[in-house]
Scaffold this active site. Sequence first.
Site, PDB file in Angstrom:
ATOM      1  N   HIS A  53      38.980  40.337  42.294  1.00  0.00           N
ATOM      2  CA  HIS A  53      39.357  39.128  42.818  1.00  0.00           C
ATOM      3  C   HIS A  53      40.842  38.926  42.584  1.00  0.00           C
ATOM      4  CE1 HIS A  53      35.182  37.753  43.602  1.00  0.00           C
ATOM      5  NE2 HIS A  53      35.111  38.462  42.642  1.00  0.00           N
ATOM      6  N   ASN A  85      36.980  36.289  48.882  1.00  0.00           N
ATOM      7  CA  ASN A  85      37.119  34.804  48.720  1.00  0.00           C
ATOM      8  C   ASN A  85      38.490  34.192  48.292  1.00  0.00           C
ATOM      9  OD1 ASN A  85      37.076  36.092  46.250  1.00  0.00           O
ATOM     10  ND2 ASN A  85      35.889  34.412  45.090  1.00  0.00           N
ATOM     11  N   ASP A 143      31.198  38.008  48.472  1.00  0.00           N
ATOM     12  CA  ASP A 143      30.993  37.941  47.086  1.00  0.00           C
ATOM     13  C   ASP A 143      31.365  36.506  46.589  1.00  0.00           C
ATOM     14  OD1 ASP A 143      30.483  39.008  44.387  1.00  0.00           O
ATOM     15  OD2 ASP A 143      32.488  38.701  44.292  1.00  0.00           O
ATOM     16  N   HIS A 170      26.686  40.180  46.879  1.00  0.00           N
ATOM     17  CA  HIS A 170      26.543  39.537  45.776  1.00  0.00           C
ATOM     18  C   HIS A 170      25.316  38.790  45.939  1.00  0.00           C
ATOM     19  CE1 HIS A 170      27.876  35.927  42.903  1.00  0.00           C
ATOM     20  NE2 HIS A 170      27.089  35.446  43.576  1.00  0.00           N
ATOM     21  N   ASN A 268      29.536  35.017  36.843  1.00  0.00           N
ATOM     22  CA  ASN A 268      28.245  34.948  37.626  1.00  0.00           C
ATOM     23  C   ASN A 268      27.880  36.281  38.452  1.00  0.00           C
ATOM     24  OD1 ASN A 268      26.119  33.876  38.917  1.00  0.00           O
ATOM     25  ND2 ASN A 268      27.146  32.955  40.553  1.00  0.00           N
ATOM     26  N   ASP A 295      34.627  43.198  37.986  1.00  0.00           N
ATOM     27  CA  ASP A 295      34.475  41.840  38.576  1.00  0.00           C
ATOM     28  C   ASP A 295      35.605  40.878  38.047  1.00  0.00           C
ATOM     29  OD1 ASP A 295      33.670  39.615  39.953  1.00  0.00           O
ATOM     30  OD2 ASP A 295      31.861  39.418  39.032  1.00  0.00           O
ATOM     31  N   HIS A 299      41.150  32.887  36.430  1.00  0.00           N
ATOM     32  CA  HIS A 299      41.202  31.377  36.775  1.00  0.00           C
ATOM     33  C   HIS A 299      42.384  31.045  35.788  1.00  0.00           C
ATOM     34  CE1 HIS A 299      37.831  30.991  39.210  1.00  0.00           C
ATOM     35  NE2 HIS A 299      37.006  31.621  38.256  1.00  0.00           N
ATOM     36  N   GLY A 314      33.680  33.221  35.933  1.00  0.00           N
ATOM     37  CA  GLY A 314      35.020  34.263  36.136  1.00  0.00           C
ATOM     38  C   GLY A 314      35.548  34.760  34.955  1.00  0.00           C
TER      39      GLY A 314
HETATM   40 ZN    ZN Z   1      29.701  38.100  42.653  1.00  0.00          ZN
END
Ligand code: ZN
Length: 416
Positions: A53, A85, A143, A170, A268, A295, A299, A314
């Site tokens: 991400h 996302n 995801d 996901h 998650n 993953d 944050h 996360g």
């Molecule tokens: Zn995911």
Amino acid sequence: MVYQGGVFSAADVAVRKGAVEAVGEMIPPRPGDRIFDVSHCFLVPGFVDVHVHLREPGFLYKETIETGTRAAARGGYAAVCAMPNVTPAPDMLKNLKVQLDIIRKKAVVPVYPYGCITMGQRGKGQLADFSALAPYVCGFSDDGRGVQEEELMELAMLAVKKTGRLIAAHCEDESLLRGGYIHDGPYAREHGHRGICPESETAQVKRDLALAARTGCPYHVCHVSAKETVWAIREAKKAGVDVTCETAPHYLLLTDAELQEDGRFKMNPPIREKADQEALIEGILDGTIDMIVTDHAPHSDEEKAKGLEGSLMGVVGLECAFRVLYDRLVRGEKILSLEKLTELMSLNPRKRFSIPGGLEVGQRADITVIDPEKQGVIDPADFFSMGRATPFEGWETTGDIVLTMTGGSVVWKAKN
Ligand SMILES: [Zn+2]
């Protein structure tokens, strides 16, 4: 030692014009060559993380394409795949182009974005514009959210199959969540937390495996955490379903017995129990699990400072994944060989997601150099990533990345 055709042997590697020119003994340097003496190291085809991400566009206070890809280079990754996302969500070409433009200007290693499965990456509603997005994406994913309706997922698979891409799911059945935020196991019960049951993952994986069998759509399961999911995928593979899957270092190296009341242990799906950890290892060893991803989900400090209950889901992983995996699973417990770890972190993701590069003559020169003796401590203060939350903080490790090359360019080199 250079990894070629599945084994390590002593060799020199010559790189020219971004590609591997030669691998062999005593290659004479040419004038102007940059020479790296890494004779005490292992050279492997550059790692690829297909689950990252990068938060840009939209959430630059968490991470940017530049900081995230710098972190990737530090961790030995020669390319990454970016989850959708972000805002605007890459559900149509106009939105994806915003992201592609930043990638072109700022990315330190190649970034292959995912397109959304649904408009707005909502897991419901209308499907994204697959045919327009397909030439520019590595696959389609929502995801962060599971696609809740079976009918919609079937339509998505039928449409994505025609594009030649895959769906990376996901899997999370929201009707089974019941406000859970860590694994529904002994730790949650003892400490009064609401748990996420494994069925929320497994039920949707089983549904999708049946759909993938029926539609023939190439299907990839994101971040497998539960033993029942490993078993379901194993059976589907035996039945010939076109499925691959990934897991992450935190599921392999931690159990809920090691949780702390700290947001850096929250992601998650959640870290599960010993039996799940053992099933994941078994799945890796018998080929049910194809790859290890991070993953990486940064944050802000504030968003992660609210304990297990209040923090966002996360953790970051790009800069420590190899170090902890190598230290514990290769060196420590001798569960994996470095050859096997190379398959899981480089060869298998490259193959499934059609990402070019490696160490064979003629390939785009993507090379990760590993010093097997280099010691250190996982210290988030050292991270290039803007995210700091990792359950591996403070772990002492032996074995580290000392150089990462992508397309013949050195994008990370350790100081000593
Ligand atoms: Zn995911």
